[in-house]
Design a protein around this motif. Sequence first.
Motif, PDB file in Angstrom:
ATOM      1  N   MET A   1       0.864  -1.298  -0.038  1.00 34.31           N
ATOM      2  CA  MET A   1      -0.105  -0.024  -0.007  1.00 34.31           C
ATOM      3  C   MET A   1       1.075   1.206   0.097  1.00 34.31           C
ATOM      4  SD  MET A   1      -3.254  -0.384   1.885  1.00 34.31           S
ATOM      5  CE  MET A   1      -3.790  -1.898   2.926  1.00 34.31           C
ATOM      6  N   SER A   2       0.631   2.169  -0.617  1.00 37.69           N
ATOM      7  CA  SER A   2       1.103   3.437  -0.771  1.00 37.69           C
ATOM      8  C   SER A   2       0.250   4.497  -0.825  1.00 37.69           C
ATOM      9  CB  SER A   2       2.108   3.415  -2.229  1.00 37.69           C
ATOM     10  OG  SER A   2       1.501   3.321  -3.140  1.00 37.69           O
ATOM     11  N   GLN A   3       0.843   5.746  -0.649  1.00 39.83           N
ATOM     12  CA  GLN A   3       0.162   7.029  -0.997  1.00 39.83           C
ATOM     13  C   GLN A   3       0.182   7.463  -2.336  1.00 39.83           C
ATOM     14  OE1 GLN A   3       0.153   9.627   2.147  1.00 39.83           O
ATOM     15  NE2 GLN A   3      -0.596  11.463   1.086  1.00 39.83           N
ATOM     16  N   LEU A   4      -0.929   7.648  -3.119  1.00 39.04           N
ATOM     17  CA  LEU A   4      -1.070   8.187  -4.372  1.00 39.04           C
ATOM     18  C   LEU A   4      -1.727   9.303  -4.574  1.00 39.04           C
ATOM     19  CD1 LEU A   4      -1.933   4.870  -5.958  1.00 39.04           C
ATOM     20  CD2 LEU A   4       0.451   5.807  -5.896  1.00 39.04           C
ATOM     21  N   ALA A   5      -1.374   9.893  -5.739  1.00 41.68           N
ATOM     22  CA  ALA A   5      -2.133  11.504  -5.900  1.00 41.68           C
ATOM     23  C   ALA A   5      -3.021  11.552  -7.213  1.00 41.68           C
ATOM     24  CB  ALA A   5      -1.340  12.691  -5.658  1.00 41.68           C
ATOM     25  N   TRP A   6      -3.968  11.959  -7.715  1.00 45.50           N
ATOM     26  CA  TRP A   6      -4.628  12.299  -8.828  1.00 45.50           C
ATOM     27  C   TRP A   6      -5.290  13.604  -8.923  1.00 45.50           C
ATOM     28  CZ3 TRP A   6      -5.391   8.404  -5.462  1.00 45.50           C
ATOM     29  CH2 TRP A   6      -4.975   7.221  -5.558  1.00 45.50           C
TER      30      TRP A   6
ATOM     31  N   VAL B   1      -3.601   3.138  -0.542  1.00 49.19           N
ATOM     32  CA  VAL B   1      -4.171   2.444  -1.778  1.00 49.19           C
ATOM     33  C   VAL B   1      -3.351   1.308  -2.106  1.00 49.19           C
ATOM     34  CG1 VAL B   1      -5.056   3.086  -3.977  1.00 49.19           C
ATOM     35  CG2 VAL B   1      -4.902   4.715  -2.354  1.00 49.19           C
ATOM     36  N   SER B   2      -4.112   0.109  -2.303  1.00 50.70           N
ATOM     37  CA  SER B   2      -3.434  -1.273  -2.502  1.00 50.70           C
ATOM     38  C   SER B   2      -3.439  -1.197  -4.257  1.00 50.70           C
ATOM     39  CB  SER B   2      -4.131  -2.370  -2.051  1.00 50.70           C
ATOM     40  OG  SER B   2      -5.526  -2.626  -2.914  1.00 50.70           O
TER      41      SER B   2
ATOM     42  N   LEU C   1     -12.421   2.605 -10.311  1.00 55.72           N
ATOM     43  CA  LEU C   1     -13.859   2.775  -9.987  1.00 55.72           C
ATOM     44  C   LEU C   1     -14.175   2.649  -8.570  1.00 55.72           C
ATOM     45  CD1 LEU C   1     -16.812   2.731 -10.638  1.00 55.72           C
ATOM     46  CD2 LEU C   1     -16.923   0.399 -10.842  1.00 55.72           C
ATOM     47  N   HIS C   2     -13.437   1.600  -7.582  1.00 54.46           N
ATOM     48  CA  HIS C   2     -13.552   1.431  -6.366  1.00 54.46           C
ATOM     49  C   HIS C   2     -13.040   2.844  -5.649  1.00 54.46           C
ATOM     50  CE1 HIS C   2     -13.654  -0.654  -2.459  1.00 54.46           C
ATOM     51  NE2 HIS C   2     -12.570   0.020  -2.120  1.00 54.46           N
ATOM     52  N   LEU C   3     -11.872   3.300  -6.093  1.00 58.14           N
ATOM     53  CA  LEU C   3     -11.616   4.699  -5.572  1.00 58.14           C
ATOM     54  C   LEU C   3     -12.284   5.587  -5.591  1.00 58.14           C
ATOM     55  CD1 LEU C   3      -8.038   5.933  -4.890  1.00 58.14           C
ATOM     56  CD2 LEU C   3      -9.282   7.159  -6.801  1.00 58.14           C
ATOM     57  N   LEU C   4     -12.922   5.754  -6.781  1.00 49.51           N
ATOM     58  CA  LEU C   4     -13.979   7.091  -7.247  1.00 49.51           C
ATOM     59  C   LEU C   4     -15.354   6.914  -6.332  1.00 49.51           C
ATOM     60  CD1 LEU C   4     -13.599   7.259 -10.899  1.00 49.51           C
ATOM     61  CD2 LEU C   4     -12.601   8.832  -9.217  1.00 49.51           C
ATOM     62  N   ARG C   5     -15.552   5.575  -6.122  1.00 47.54           N
ATOM     63  CA  ARG C   5     -16.959   5.515  -5.547  1.00 47.54           C
ATOM     64  C   ARG C   5     -16.995   5.347  -4.063  1.00 47.54           C
ATOM     65  NH1 ARG C   5     -21.642   4.745  -8.012  1.00 47.54           N
ATOM     66  NH2 ARG C   5     -22.571   3.678  -6.448  1.00 47.54           N
ATOM     67  N   ASN C   6     -15.809   4.480  -3.436  1.00 45.58           N
ATOM     68  CA  ASN C   6     -15.820   4.270  -2.126  1.00 45.58           C
ATOM     69  C   ASN C   6     -14.875   5.292  -1.303  1.00 45.58           C
ATOM     70  OD1 ASN C   6     -17.134   2.174  -3.107  1.00 45.58           O
ATOM     71  ND2 ASN C   6     -15.774   0.528  -2.116  1.00 45.58           N
ATOM     72  N   ASP C   7     -13.831   5.605  -1.881  1.00 47.56           N
ATOM     73  CA  ASP C   7     -12.962   6.647  -1.193  1.00 47.56           C
ATOM     74  C   ASP C   7     -13.190   7.974  -1.429  1.00 47.56           C
ATOM     75  OD1 ASP C   7     -11.246   4.348  -0.088  1.00 47.56           O
ATOM     76  OD2 ASP C   7     -10.358   4.353  -1.988  1.00 47.56           O
ATOM     77  N   LEU C   8     -13.732   8.465  -2.635  1.00 45.13           N
ATOM     78  CA  LEU C   8     -14.003   9.722  -3.011  1.00 45.13           C
ATOM     79  C   LEU C   8     -15.564  10.184  -2.870  1.00 45.13           C
ATOM     80  CD1 LEU C   8     -11.368  10.324  -5.757  1.00 45.13           C
ATOM     81  CD2 LEU C   8     -10.964  10.901  -3.090  1.00 45.13           C
ATOM     82  N   LYS C   9     -16.308   8.937  -2.583  1.00 48.88           N
ATOM     83  CA  LYS C   9     -17.754   9.204  -2.801  1.00 48.88           C
ATOM     84  C   LYS C   9     -18.320   9.723  -3.912  1.00 48.88           C
ATOM     85  CE  LYS C   9     -17.612   7.510   1.488  1.00 48.88           C
ATOM     86  NZ  LYS C   9     -17.307   6.024   1.323  1.00 48.88           N
ATOM     87  N   LEU C  10     -17.786   9.397  -4.827  1.00 55.11           N
ATOM     88  CA  LEU C  10     -18.336  10.078  -6.020  1.00 55.11           C
ATOM     89  C   LEU C  10     -19.371   8.912  -6.853  1.00 55.11           C
ATOM     90  CD1 LEU C  10     -15.196  11.555  -7.610  1.00 55.11           C
ATOM     91  CD2 LEU C  10     -17.213  12.619  -6.800  1.00 55.11           C
ATOM     92  N   ASN C  11     -20.785   9.159  -7.174  1.00 50.91           N
ATOM     93  CA  ASN C  11     -21.573   8.415  -7.237  1.00 50.91           C
ATOM     94  C   ASN C  11     -21.968   8.249  -8.960  1.00 50.91           C
ATOM     95  OD1 ASN C  11     -21.975   7.136  -4.786  1.00 50.91           O
ATOM     96  ND2 ASN C  11     -23.466   9.188  -4.251  1.00 50.91           N
ATOM     97  N   GLY C  12     -21.463   9.165  -9.575  1.00 53.77           N
ATOM     98  CA  GLY C  12     -21.352   9.219 -10.997  1.00 53.77           C
ATOM     99  C   GLY C  12     -21.175   7.791 -11.729  1.00 53.77           C
ATOM    100  N   PRO C  13     -19.938   7.370 -11.616  1.00 56.58           N
ATOM    101  CA  PRO C  13     -19.638   6.005 -12.295  1.00 56.58           C
ATOM    102  C   PRO C  13     -20.130   4.845 -11.395  1.00 56.58           C
ATOM    103  CG  PRO C  13     -17.762   6.964 -11.409  1.00 56.58           C
ATOM    104  CD  PRO C  13     -18.738   7.998 -11.099  1.00 56.58           C
ATOM    105  N   LYS C  14     -20.890   4.173 -12.261  1.00 55.71           N
ATOM    106  CA  LYS C  14     -21.593   2.822 -11.725  1.00 55.71           C
ATOM    107  C   LYS C  14     -20.797   1.575 -11.961  1.00 55.71           C
ATOM    108  CE  LYS C  14     -25.272   5.149 -10.925  1.00 55.71           C
ATOM    109  NZ  LYS C  14     -24.972   6.484  -9.892  1.00 55.71           N
TER     110      LYS C  14
ATOM    111  N   PRO D   1      -6.280  -0.138 -12.881  1.00 53.88           N
ATOM    112  CA  PRO D   1      -5.815   0.142 -11.255  1.00 53.88           C
ATOM    113  C   PRO D   1      -5.780   1.441 -11.173  1.00 53.88           C
ATOM    114  CG  PRO D   1      -4.341  -1.588 -12.783  1.00 53.88           C
ATOM    115  CD  PRO D   1      -5.594  -0.930 -13.579  1.00 53.88           C
ATOM    116  N   ALA D   2      -6.176   1.963  -9.988  1.00 54.81           N
ATOM    117  CA  ALA D   2      -5.989   3.149  -9.486  1.00 54.81           C
ATOM    118  C   ALA D   2      -4.604   3.559  -9.526  1.00 54.81           C
ATOM    119  CB  ALA D   2      -6.426   3.463  -8.091  1.00 54.81           C
ATOM    120  N   HIS D   3      -3.539   2.555  -9.227  1.00 59.68           N
ATOM    121  CA  HIS D   3      -2.058   2.996  -9.319  1.00 59.68           C
ATOM    122  C   HIS D   3      -1.769   3.201 -10.524  1.00 59.68           C
ATOM    123  CE1 HIS D   3       0.175   1.697  -5.381  1.00 59.68           C
ATOM    124  NE2 HIS D   3      -1.075   1.500  -5.274  1.00 59.68           N
TER     125      HIS D   3
END
Length: 159
Positions: A1-6, A18-19, A25-38, A64-66
């Motif tokens: 796991m590491s610290q990443l930026a976008w 972030v593993s 998608l997981h990062l956007l929806r679960n970590d950033l709470k953005l509901n647009g992408p399904k 992958p978010a990485h």
Amino acid sequence: MSQLAWNVNGRDVELPGVSRETSLLHLLRNDLKLNGPKYGCGLGQCGACTVWVDGVAARACVIPAHGVAGRRITTLEGLGTRGRWHPVQQAFEDAQAAQCGYCLNGMVMQAAALLARDPHPGEQKIRDELSGNLCRCGTHVEIMRAVQAAALAADDNDA
């Protein structure tokens, strides 16, 4: 796991822990709470998770978010805002192009990417572009009308 930026929707975001297995998608929806992408199929085949990576439409469920750290990510929430919607968002509303709305994000993001590349697509080009985005409700006729209307609206703004 590491610290990443976008850069997500014009905002710099940095997340610790972030593993390597975490999808965008997981990062956007679960970590950033953005509901647009399904989440639809999880295989990149239905288009419900479509976002832009550096302005290009991409399937967030298989990225992958990485792999996109440091890049510019745009979701439906970053495409436009209520009261100042992107022409494709406005056209979808005007045409009442969504029934259940599940495919809406992907359709809008894919169509907006097309119009950014080709502001005057013909009907077949629109069909080809959206062929990988699935609509379970069958509102394809209204979706086509909406994309064509958005292209015409862009023409009107250019005049």
